[in-house]
Motif scaffolding. Structure first.
Motif, PDB file in Angstrom:
ATOM      1  N   ASN A 155      64.063  29.890  -4.649  1.00 17.89           N
ATOM      2  CA  ASN A 155      64.204  29.150  -3.396  1.00 17.89           C
ATOM      3  C   ASN A 155      63.855  27.684  -3.592  1.00 17.89           C
ATOM      4  O   ASN A 155      64.590  26.790  -3.191  1.00 17.89           O
ATOM      5  CB  ASN A 155      63.276  29.742  -2.320  1.00 17.89           C
ATOM      6  CG  ASN A 155      63.968  30.901  -1.613  1.00 17.89           C
ATOM      7  OD1 ASN A 155      65.149  31.106  -1.766  1.00 17.89           O
ATOM      8  ND2 ASN A 155      63.197  31.671  -0.859  1.00 17.89           N
ATOM      9  N   THR A 156      62.695  27.457  -4.214  1.00 18.27           N
ATOM     10  CA  THR A 156      62.311  26.055  -4.392  1.00 18.27           C
ATOM     11  C   THR A 156      63.297  25.346  -5.300  1.00 18.27           C
ATOM     12  O   THR A 156      63.671  24.200  -5.057  1.00 18.27           O
ATOM     13  CB  THR A 156      60.905  25.950  -5.029  1.00 18.27           C
ATOM     14  OG1 THR A 156      60.844  26.878  -6.114  1.00 18.27           O
ATOM     15  CG2 THR A 156      59.848  26.287  -4.022  1.00 18.27           C
ATOM     16  N   ASP A 210      66.242  26.137  -5.601  1.00 19.44           N
ATOM     17  CA  ASP A 210      67.440  25.951  -4.784  1.00 19.44           C
ATOM     18  C   ASP A 210      67.339  24.716  -3.904  1.00 19.44           C
ATOM     19  O   ASP A 210      68.307  23.982  -3.744  1.00 19.44           O
ATOM     20  CB  ASP A 210      67.643  27.194  -3.862  1.00 19.44           C
ATOM     21  CG  ASP A 210      68.512  28.211  -4.588  1.00 19.44           C
ATOM     22  OD1 ASP A 210      69.005  27.896  -5.679  1.00 19.44           O
ATOM     23  OD2 ASP A 210      68.676  29.299  -4.024  1.00 19.44           O
ATOM     24  N   VAL A 211      66.134  24.512  -3.366  1.00 22.58           N
ATOM     25  CA  VAL A 211      66.017  23.381  -2.418  1.00 22.58           C
ATOM     26  C   VAL A 211      66.332  22.066  -3.119  1.00 22.58           C
ATOM     27  O   VAL A 211      67.132  21.263  -2.655  1.00 22.58           O
ATOM     28  CB  VAL A 211      64.593  23.340  -1.812  1.00 22.58           C
ATOM     29  CG1 VAL A 211      64.415  22.065  -0.990  1.00 22.58           C
ATOM     30  CG2 VAL A 211      64.376  24.543  -0.925  1.00 22.58           C
ATOM     31  N   LEU A 213      74.252  29.600   0.683  1.00 24.50           N
ATOM     32  CA  LEU A 213      73.110  28.903   1.262  1.00 24.50           C
ATOM     33  C   LEU A 213      72.914  29.335   2.703  1.00 24.50           C
ATOM     34  O   LEU A 213      73.844  29.396   3.490  1.00 24.50           O
ATOM     35  CB  LEU A 213      73.371  27.399   1.191  1.00 24.50           C
ATOM     36  CG  LEU A 213      72.166  26.489   1.364  1.00 24.50           C
ATOM     37  CD1 LEU A 213      71.122  26.793   0.298  1.00 24.50           C
ATOM     38  CD2 LEU A 213      72.613  25.066   1.258  1.00 24.50           C
ATOM     39  N   GLU A 214      71.678  29.601   3.033  1.00 25.08           N
ATOM     40  CA  GLU A 214      71.418  29.951   4.419  1.00 25.08           C
ATOM     41  C   GLU A 214      71.300  28.701   5.258  1.00 25.08           C
ATOM     42  O   GLU A 214      70.844  27.673   4.772  1.00 25.08           O
ATOM     43  CB  GLU A 214      70.107  30.732   4.518  1.00 25.08           C
ATOM     44  CG  GLU A 214      70.261  32.153   4.038  1.00 25.08           C
ATOM     45  CD  GLU A 214      68.885  32.804   3.913  1.00 25.08           C
ATOM     46  OE1 GLU A 214      68.735  33.698   3.102  1.00 25.08           O
ATOM     47  OE2 GLU A 214      67.955  32.329   4.626  1.00 25.08           O
ATOM     48  N   GLN A 261      69.188  27.914   7.445  1.00 24.28           N
ATOM     49  CA  GLN A 261      67.844  27.353   7.539  1.00 24.28           C
ATOM     50  C   GLN A 261      67.526  26.438   6.375  1.00 24.28           C
ATOM     51  O   GLN A 261      67.012  25.343   6.542  1.00 24.28           O
ATOM     52  CB  GLN A 261      66.824  28.503   7.536  1.00 24.28           C
ATOM     53  CG  GLN A 261      66.423  28.950   8.901  1.00 24.28           C
ATOM     54  CD  GLN A 261      65.518  30.151   8.778  1.00 24.28           C
ATOM     55  OE1 GLN A 261      65.504  30.869   7.768  1.00 24.28           O
ATOM     56  NE2 GLN A 261      64.727  30.393   9.806  1.00 24.28           N
ATOM     57  N   GLN A 262      67.873  26.941   5.177  1.00 25.76           N
ATOM     58  CA  GLN A 262      67.574  26.155   3.994  1.00 25.76           C
ATOM     59  C   GLN A 262      68.338  24.847   4.005  1.00 25.76           C
ATOM     60  O   GLN A 262      67.849  23.790   3.651  1.00 25.76           O
ATOM     61  CB  GLN A 262      67.940  26.945   2.737  1.00 25.76           C
ATOM     62  CG  GLN A 262      66.937  28.031   2.399  1.00 25.76           C
ATOM     63  CD  GLN A 262      67.444  28.828   1.236  1.00 25.76           C
ATOM     64  OE1 GLN A 262      68.598  29.256   1.212  1.00 25.76           O
ATOM     65  NE2 GLN A 262      66.616  29.026   0.247  1.00 25.76           N
ATOM     66  N   ARG A 263      69.573  24.965   4.450  1.00 30.11           N
ATOM     67  CA  ARG A 263      70.402  23.782   4.510  1.00 30.11           C
ATOM     68  C   ARG A 263      69.756  22.753   5.423  1.00 30.11           C
ATOM     69  O   ARG A 263      69.654  21.558   5.097  1.00 30.11           O
ATOM     70  CB  ARG A 263      71.792  24.176   5.012  1.00 30.11           C
ATOM     71  CG  ARG A 263      72.822  23.084   4.735  1.00 30.11           C
ATOM     72  CD  ARG A 263      74.227  23.503   5.094  1.00 30.11           C
ATOM     73  NE  ARG A 263      74.348  23.776   6.503  1.00 30.11           N
ATOM     74  CZ  ARG A 263      74.862  24.921   6.980  1.00 30.11           C
ATOM     75  NH1 ARG A 263      75.264  25.876   6.174  1.00 30.11           N
ATOM     76  NH2 ARG A 263      74.941  25.113   8.284  1.00 30.11           N
ATOM     77  N   MET A 275      66.678  22.501   6.268  1.00 29.11           N
ATOM     78  CA  MET A 275      65.455  21.959   5.677  1.00 29.11           C
ATOM     79  C   MET A 275      65.776  20.862   4.687  1.00 29.11           C
ATOM     80  O   MET A 275      65.165  19.796   4.697  1.00 29.11           O
ATOM     81  CB  MET A 275      64.681  23.085   4.951  1.00 29.11           C
ATOM     82  CG  MET A 275      63.388  23.415   5.610  1.00 29.11           C
ATOM     83  SD  MET A 275      62.547  24.850   4.937  1.00 29.11           S
ATOM     84  CE  MET A 275      62.748  24.724   3.215  1.00 29.11           C
ATOM     85  N   ALA A 276      66.778  21.140   3.855  1.00 32.31           N
ATOM     86  CA  ALA A 276      67.137  20.152   2.829  1.00 32.31           C
ATOM     87  C   ALA A 276      67.611  18.859   3.494  1.00 32.31           C
ATOM     88  O   ALA A 276      67.241  17.731   3.109  1.00 32.31           O
ATOM     89  CB  ALA A 276      68.221  20.721   1.929  1.00 32.31           C
TER      90      ALA A 276
END
Lengths: 546, 316
Positions: free
Chosen positions: B11-12, B14-15, B45-46, B48-50, B52-53
Motif C-alpha cells: 500500500n505504501t 503503491d501510494v 486503484l481504490e 480512497q487511495q487515489r 489520498m494521493a
C-alpha cells in the motif's frame, strides 16, 4: 407669433410707417383677425387714422381683409401675419438682387414698387425713367421703352406679379387703386379665403401699354416745387391702357432665388466652381417648373443639362458626366440621381440641401460661441444621435472633466437635450441611462427666435444712437442746408468755409463716429437676416407635408 | 498474517507509485487529467487511495485542482510558481489564485473578497503581504481614479484599465491627441491640394485626394512623434475626431482581402474637405455670442441701448 417676433415687427412698422401704423399693426398681430370697430375701440385711435393705417398696411401687402366669420353680411375682418411684416427687413436684399440681375433699371423698378407697395406699370416706368434721367449726364435721358422692357423681363421671370383683384360685395375698405371691384360684382357668396395672386391666370401677363416718351429731368429752380407739381398733374391725366392693373413684388420668387443662391454657394465652397455652375444651371432650368414647396426639382436629363450650360465654361460631355457623378456621391447629397434615361436623370434635393445648410448654421453658432471642442461634441451628437457621457468622451477624445463641463454648458443653453431611459420603473438615478441628444428642428426654431431678438436689439440700438445725437444731427442738417443754398446762389469760398467752420472738429468726429456706428448696425442687421432666411426656409420646408 | 504487512507495504509503495504515476500522467496531459483518466491507468486503484494521493500532491503544491464542465481536473503546477508560494499559507494561495485568474484585466479588492469568501481585514492583510513579496501589483484604473485593481506583477495591464495609447499614468494626454489630430489633418489636406493642383479630370482628382487609413498610419509612424506604438485602430479614432470636427469625410470601399490595410474586405478612405458655410451672420454680431443674452430687455439693467459689448464692438 412669439413675443420676439411681435417686438421686431413693431419696430419695423414704426421705422417705416410711423407710430400710428405701428399701433394698429401690433394690435392686429396680438389679437388676430379683427373688424374695424374692434380695432378703433381697443387702440383708442380716431376712425380716419385707423382707416388710413389699414390702407397703408394693405397697400404694402402686410394686411389682408376678408369677410367676417359670421357670413357674408358681417363686417370685414383684417388680418396680418408676422411673416409679411418681417419681409420689410429683407428689402435691401431684394433691391440688391434686382440690381445684380437686371442692372440699375431693375434696381430702381423694384425699389419703387417696394416703396409704394402696389403700382401700375405706367406710373412705375415714368418714375423710374425720371429718376434715371436725373442721374445721367446733361443732354441724355432714359427712354421709356428701355424701362418697359426691363419691367417685362422682371415679369417674365416672375419677380413681379399682378395684385389680386378682390371680388368683394361692397368692401368698406378704401378705394385704393390696387383693388377695384371687377365690373359687375357677382351676387354669389364670397369665399372667405383670400385669393392669392397665383390664383389668377393673368398673373404674369404684361398688359399692352402705350408708353411713348422719355424721362424728364427735374429742374432745381426756386419754384421748382410748384412747377413739378403742375407737371405731375398733367402727366397723370394721360391714360396708358393699364388702369386698374397694379403690380407688386413677388416675394416668394425672390425667396426661391435666395435659396438657390445659398445652395450654389454651398456647393462652390464644398466642391469647386465648376460643380457650382452645373448646379446653378440645373436650378435655373427648373426655376419656373418646380413648385415652391417641392422637396426636389423636376428630373433633368444629362443631355438637357449639357445643352443648357453656358458655353463659356467649355465643359466636355464626359467631364460633365464625371462632375454629375461626383455631385451624386457627395455625402451632402445636393444632387440625386433618379433614373438612367437620357444619360441619367438628376434632381437637386432642395429640402435636404436646406437641412444641411441649417445644420451647418447650428454648428457654426456652437463653434463661435463655445469653441471648437464643444462644436466637436455637437457634431458628434448630431451624427450619432444618442450617446452616453462616457461614449461622448471616448469618441471626441476630450478629457473627461472638460467634456463634462462642455456638455453641461450646452445643456444649460438648451442646445443639447437629455433623454432618460430607466432600467427600473422608479427612475432611480443610479439605475437610469442618461443619453445626450440633439434635435435639429427645435434647436433651429430656438435659434430663429434668438435671431429675431438680435435684430430687434440692433434696431433699438440704432434708434438710441440716433436719438442721443439728435441735436448734433439737426445742427449738421441745418448747416448743410445753408451751404446748399449759398452754393446755389453763388457765394464766395470764404462764406462757405465760414459756414463749414460752424461745426467744430470734435463734433465732426462725433458725427463721423455716429455714421460708422449706424452703418455697422445696418450691415449687421442684413447679416443676421441671412441667417434668419436660411433657418426660416428650413423650418418651413420641414413643415410642408412632402 | 504475513500477508498483512505485505499488503501494507504494497500500500505504501503503491501510494508513492501512485503519486509519481499521477504526476507522469499530468505531464503527459498538460491540460489536466480527470479522475477517469487516472482510473483507466490504474484500474486496481481504490478511490480512497487515489483521493489520498491526490490530496497529498495538492497539499504539497504540486498539483492544481480545477473544475470544468465535466468534473474535476488535475493539472501539473509550475515548479517555479510552486516555489514562490513556499512560506505562504493557504489563504494567501487562494487569493493569489483568484488574482491570477483575473488575467491582465485585474480584479478589485471587493471582488477578491467575494470569490475567496474571506473577511475584509484578512484580504487586506494578504494583499499587503503579497505586494511586499512582489507577487502582485496594484494598478489604478483610468475609469474610476479611486479604484485599484490588482494583478500579477509581471503582467501588462489591459487597455481598458490604462486607457490605451492615449493615457500615460492615468492622465489623458490631450496635447498628444491634438498634435496627432493636426498632423493627420495636414497630411490629408496636402493630399487634397496636390490632387486639386494636378488639374486632371474631376474623378481622378477626387480619387487621388483620398488617403486610406493605412497610409495615414504609415505616415504617422514615420513621423515618429509618438513614443508609444500606435495601431491602425488608434489612428482611426483620431481620424474620427477629425470627422466630428467637420474637416474630413470618410467613405468605405470594398477592397480585396489581400491589399494592404484592408480589414474584413473593406477599406476606409479619408479626405480633407472645405466647410460648407462661412460663419453665419448671427455670430458676427455681439448678440449672437452674448453670455447674458437671456437677461437683455429694453429698459432693464442690461439693454441694447446701453450694452457694453455693443459699444465696444461699434468702436472697434
Amino acid at each position: 407669433m412669439t413675443a420676439q417676433e411681435v417686438r421686431l415687427c413693431g419696430l419695423l412698422l414704426r421705422e417705416h410707417f410711423g407710430e400710428v401704423v405701428e399701433k394698429v399693426g401690433s394690435h392686429l398681430l396680438r389679437g388676430g383677425a379683427q373688424n374695424l370697430r374692434t380695432i378703433i375701440h381697443e387702440t383708442g385711435l380716431p376712425l380716419d387714422l385707423v382707416k388710413k393705417s389699414l390702407c397703408v398696411l394693405v397697400q404694402h401687402g402686410a394686411c389682408v381683409f376678408s369677410s367676417g366669420r359670421k357670413g357674408p353680411g358681417s363686417p370685414t375682418e383684417y388680418r396680418t401675419s408676422c411673416d409679411w411684416i418681417l419681409r420689410i427687413l429683407r428689402y435691401p436684399r431684394y433691391i440688391y438682387t434686382a440690381k445684380t440681375l437686371y442692372g440699375d433699371t431693375g434696381e430702381l423698378i423694384i425699389e419703387e414698387l417696394l416703396q409704394r407697395g402696389h403700382l401700375t406699370m405706367s406710373s412705375t416706368v415714368k418714375t423710374v425713367a425720371d429718376r434715371l434721367t436725373q442721374n445721367m449726364e446733361e443732354g441724355r435721358c432714359m427712354d421709356y421703352s428701355e424701362v418697359s422692357s426691363a419691367f417685362s423681363k422682371l415679369v417674365e421671370t416672375h419677380f413681379l406679379q399682378r395684385c389680386p383683384t378682390m371680388v368683394g360685395a361692397g368692401t368698406s375698405a378704401s378705394a385704393t387703386p390696387s383693388t377695384p371691384a371687377t365690373p359687375g360684382t357677382p351676387a354669389t357668396p364670397v369665399s372667405t379665403a383670400v385669393p392669392t395672386p397665383e390664383s389668377f391666370p393673368d398673373c404674369y401677363k404684361v398688359p399692352h401699354v402705350t408708353l411713348l416718351g422719355r424721362g424728364k429731368r427735374q429742374l432745381s429752380s426756386e419754384d421748382g416745387e410748384d412747377q413739378r407739381n403742375a407737371k405731375k398733374a398733367k402727366l397723370d391725366s394721360q391714360t396708358h391702357g393699364d388702369e386698374g392693373i397694379c403690380w407688386q413684388v413677388n416675394f416668394e420668387r425672390f425667396h426661391l432665388h435666395f435659396r438657390d443662391q445659398a445652395i450654389v454657394s454651398a456647393v462652390a465652397n464644398k466642391l469647386d466652381q465648376t460643380s457650382s455652375e452645373i448646379v446653378r444651371t440645373m436650378l435655373r432650368m427648373s426655376e419656373v417648373t418646380t413648385s415652391p414647396t417641392a422637396s426636389c426639382t423636376k428630373p433633368l436629363s444629362a443631355n438637357e443639362i449639357f445643352r443648357s450650360i453656358p458655353t463659356s465654361y467649355n465643359i466636355l460631355r464626359p467631364i460633365l458626366d464625371q462632375y454629375l457623378t461626383l455631385l451624386v456621391d457627395d455625402p451632402m447629397e445636393f444632387v440625386g440621381k433618379t433614373g438612367e434615361s437620357g444619360g441619367g436623370m438628376f434632381v437637386v434635393n432642395l429640402h435636404r440641401a436646406l437641412a444641411n445648410l441649417a445644420r451647418a448654421t447650428l454648428e457654426s453658432v456652437v463653434q463661435e460661441r463655445f469653441g471648437s471642442r464643444s462644436a466637436r461634441i455637437f457634431r458628434l451628437l448630431l451624427r450619432k444621435r444618442h450617446l452616453e457621457q462616457k461614449q461622448v468622451e471616448d469618441f471626441a477624445m476630450i478629457p473627461a472633466k472638460e467634456a463634462k463641463d462642455m456638455l453641461y454648458t450646452l445643456l444649460s443653453q438648451d442646445l443639447v437635450q437629455l433623454q432618460e431611459i430607466p432600467k427600473t420603473p422608479d427612475f432611480a438615478p443610479s439605475r437610469t441611462f442618461y443619453l445626450y441628444t440633439v434635435n435639429q428642428l427645435p434647436t433651429a426654431r430656438m435659434l430663429l427666435q434668438n435671431c429675431y431678438k438680435t435684430v430687434a436689439n440692433l434696431i433699438e440700438r440704432r434708434l438710441f444712437e440716433t436719438k442721443e445725437s439728435k441735436r448734433l444731427l439737426e445742427k449738421s442738417q441745418r448747416i448743410e442746408a445753408i451751404l446748399a443754398s449759398l452754393q446755389a446762389s453763388g457765394a464766395e469760398p470764404e462764406q462757405l468755409t465760414e459756414v463749414e467752420e460752424m461745426i467744430t472738429a470734435p463734433e465732426k468726429q462725433q458725427l463721423d463716429a455716429l455714421r460708422v456706428h449706424i452703418n455697422k448696425l445696418d450691415s449687421a442687421e442684413n447679416q443676421v437676416d441671412e441667417t434668419i432666411f436660411l433657418i426660416e426656409s428650413y423650418v418651413t420646408s420641414t413643415a410642408s407635408p412632402s | 498474517m504475513s500477508d498483512v504487512p505485505l499488503k501494507k507495504e504494497t500500500n505504501t509503495l503503491d501510494v508513492a507509485e501512485v503519486e509519481s504515476r499521477i504526476k507522469a500522467l499530468c505531464q503527459q496531459f498538460p491540460h489536466g487529467i480527470t479522475d477517469q483518466v487516472i482510473q483507466n491507468d490504474m484500474p486496481h486503484l481504490e478511490p480512497q487511495q487515489r483521493a489520498m494521493a491526490i490530496n497529498k500532491l495538492l497539499s504539497l503544491g504540486q498539483l492544481d485542482l480545477l473544475r470544468n464542465s465535466s468534473g474535476l481536473l488535475y493539472r501539473m503546477k509550475d515548479m517555479q510558481s510552486a516555489s514562490k508560494m513556499k512560506g505562504s499559507d493557504n489563504q494567501e494561495k487562494l487569493v493569489y489564485q483568484v488574482i491570477e485568474d483575473a488575467g491582465n484585466k485585474g480584479i478589485w479588492s471587493r471582488d477578491i473578497r467575494f470569490k475567496s469568501n474571506l473577511p475584509l481585514t484578512e484580504v487586506n492583510k494578504i494583499l499587503k503581504n503579497l505586494e511586499s513579496k512582489k507577487l502582485i501589483k496594484a494598478v489604478k484604473s483610468v475609469a474610476a481614479s479611486k479604484k485599484k485593481v490588482y494583478m500579477l506583477y509581471n503582467l501588462q495591464p489591459d487597455r481598458s484599465v490604462t486607457g490605451g495609447a492615449w493615457y500615460s499614468d492615468q492622465d489623458f494626454e490631450s496635447e498628444f491627441v491634438e498634435v496627432l489630430n493636426q498632423q493627420c489633418f495636414k497630411f490629408l489636406q496636402s493630399k487634397a491640394e496636390a490632387a486639386r493642383d494636378s488639374q486632371q479630370s474631376p474623378m481622378v482628382q477626387r480619387n487621388s485626394s483620398f488617403g486610406t487609413s493605412h497610409e495615414v498610419w504609415k505616415y504617422i509612424c514615420e513621423l515618429g512623434i509618438s513614443k508609444v506604438d500606435l495601431s491602425m485602430d488608434d489612428i482611426e479614432t483620431i481620424l474620427n475626431t477629425l470627422i466630428y470636427d467637420g474637416k474630413v469625410e470618410m467613405t468605405i470601399i470594398a477592397a480585396k482581402e489581400g491589399t494592404l490595410g484592408s480589414v474584413d474586405g473593406q477599406m476606409k478612405l479619408y479626405r480633407g474637405v472645405n466647410p460648407v458655410l462661412q460663419p453665419t451672420g448671427l455670430v458676427r454680431t455681439p448678440c449672437g455670442l452674448c453670455p447674458v443674452f437671456e437677461d437683455c430687455h429694453e429698459g432693464g439693467e442690461i439693454s441694447p441701448s446701453h450694452c457694453v459689448y455693443l459699444s465696444e464692438w461699434l468702436d472697434f
